[in-house]
Design an enzyme around this catalytic site. Sequence first.
Site, PDB file in Angstrom:
ATOM      1  N   ASP A 136       4.865 -17.124  -8.471  1.00  0.00           N
ATOM      2  CA  ASP A 136       5.168 -15.944  -8.744  1.00  0.00           C
ATOM      3  C   ASP A 136       6.783 -15.795  -9.364  1.00  0.00           C
ATOM      4  O   ASP A 136       7.577 -16.765  -9.137  1.00  0.00           O
ATOM      5  CB  ASP A 136       5.259 -14.985  -7.550  1.00  0.00           C
ATOM      6  CG  ASP A 136       3.888 -14.867  -6.843  1.00  0.00           C
ATOM      7  OD1 ASP A 136       2.999 -15.057  -7.782  1.00  0.00           O
ATOM      8  OD2 ASP A 136       3.558 -14.505  -6.144  1.00  0.00           O
ATOM      9  N   LYS A 137       7.005 -14.689  -9.900  1.00  0.00           N
ATOM     10  CA  LYS A 137       8.258 -14.639 -10.598  1.00  0.00           C
ATOM     11  C   LYS A 137       9.421 -14.687  -9.594  1.00  0.00           C
ATOM     12  O   LYS A 137      10.381 -15.657  -9.794  1.00  0.00           O
ATOM     13  CB  LYS A 137       8.419 -13.172 -11.191  1.00  0.00           C
ATOM     14  CG  LYS A 137      10.006 -12.942 -11.853  1.00  0.00           C
ATOM     15  CD  LYS A 137       9.790 -11.662 -12.379  1.00  0.00           C
ATOM     16  CE  LYS A 137      11.579 -10.961 -12.668  1.00  0.00           C
ATOM     17  NZ  LYS A 137      11.525  -9.717 -13.359  1.00  0.00           N
TER      18      LYS A 137
END
Length: 303
Positions: A136-137
């Site tokens: 994830d970012k």
Amino acid sequence: MAQKTFTADGDYARLDVYLAAHMPELTRSAIKKIIDGGNVTIGGKIAKASQPVKCGDAVIADIPPAQEYFAKPENIPLDIIWQDENLAVINKPQGMTVHMGNGNYEGTLVNALLYNLDNLSGINGVIRPGIVHRIDKDTSGLLVVAKNDNAHLNLSKQIEDKTCKRQYVALLEGNLKQDSGTVTTYIGRDPRDRVKMAVVAEGKGKLAITDYEVITRYVGYTLCKFNLKTGRTHQIRVHAKYLGHPVVGDPVYGIKKQKFDLNGQLLHAQRLELTHPVTGERMTFEAPLPQYFTDVLNKLKEL
């Protein structure tokens, strides 16, 4: 520009909900852009996303042609843990999106890879060259990148066969009752919020299995390591919430009031173990916790 015309078959609370149900080929974000661009009318008048749709309403949507995007090299520094002519292991910082999408066209890991590496596999096309798996970012840590198609296929097979081991470290809210355990659920789209993932009934999602083990107990918090047995979207974050102890700083699945000034969840892909696709050598890589993570731990008092 393509045009679609509908006659509403019932009452709907919102236009965006109506269009999502009648144009399933488009994402929610794409529908929002079309509406916000003034390209949808109800009864001949430009409508907003929140406008109700009544049975019998004439709804017309003008759909702009799809744009093609190509990732471009950008001079963004990368923490390359190890590389050869077949693969590279990257320590991704928090805040960096892995590849283009959802409005992110610059500043991604792919943009940085195209600048910093000579070759990337082309299996995932021009948007995601070299990307074998994602994190994830706002999750930091290790991921492997393929430099050619043969390496990509081999590494993807290792992930599918679960011979590529990925271990994460996370700080959780509260204290877990058990020192270790396994969470086995099904994960799918949250029926109440399609942007989120959630634990759902069998048949509504994909099997998700996560092993966890307590590392350190603090007053009000638990530091844990997680081993993925499957690779579902947001798996650790969803399972942490399911346990009743969401990841600290998680803006989607965590608690609303955060004690610490964080830019995202305290979740770090710390360890990666794989077999080299050419030499067959078993390789293990580790990345230390980022400074903002250790700063929080240093403020906590152990039990």
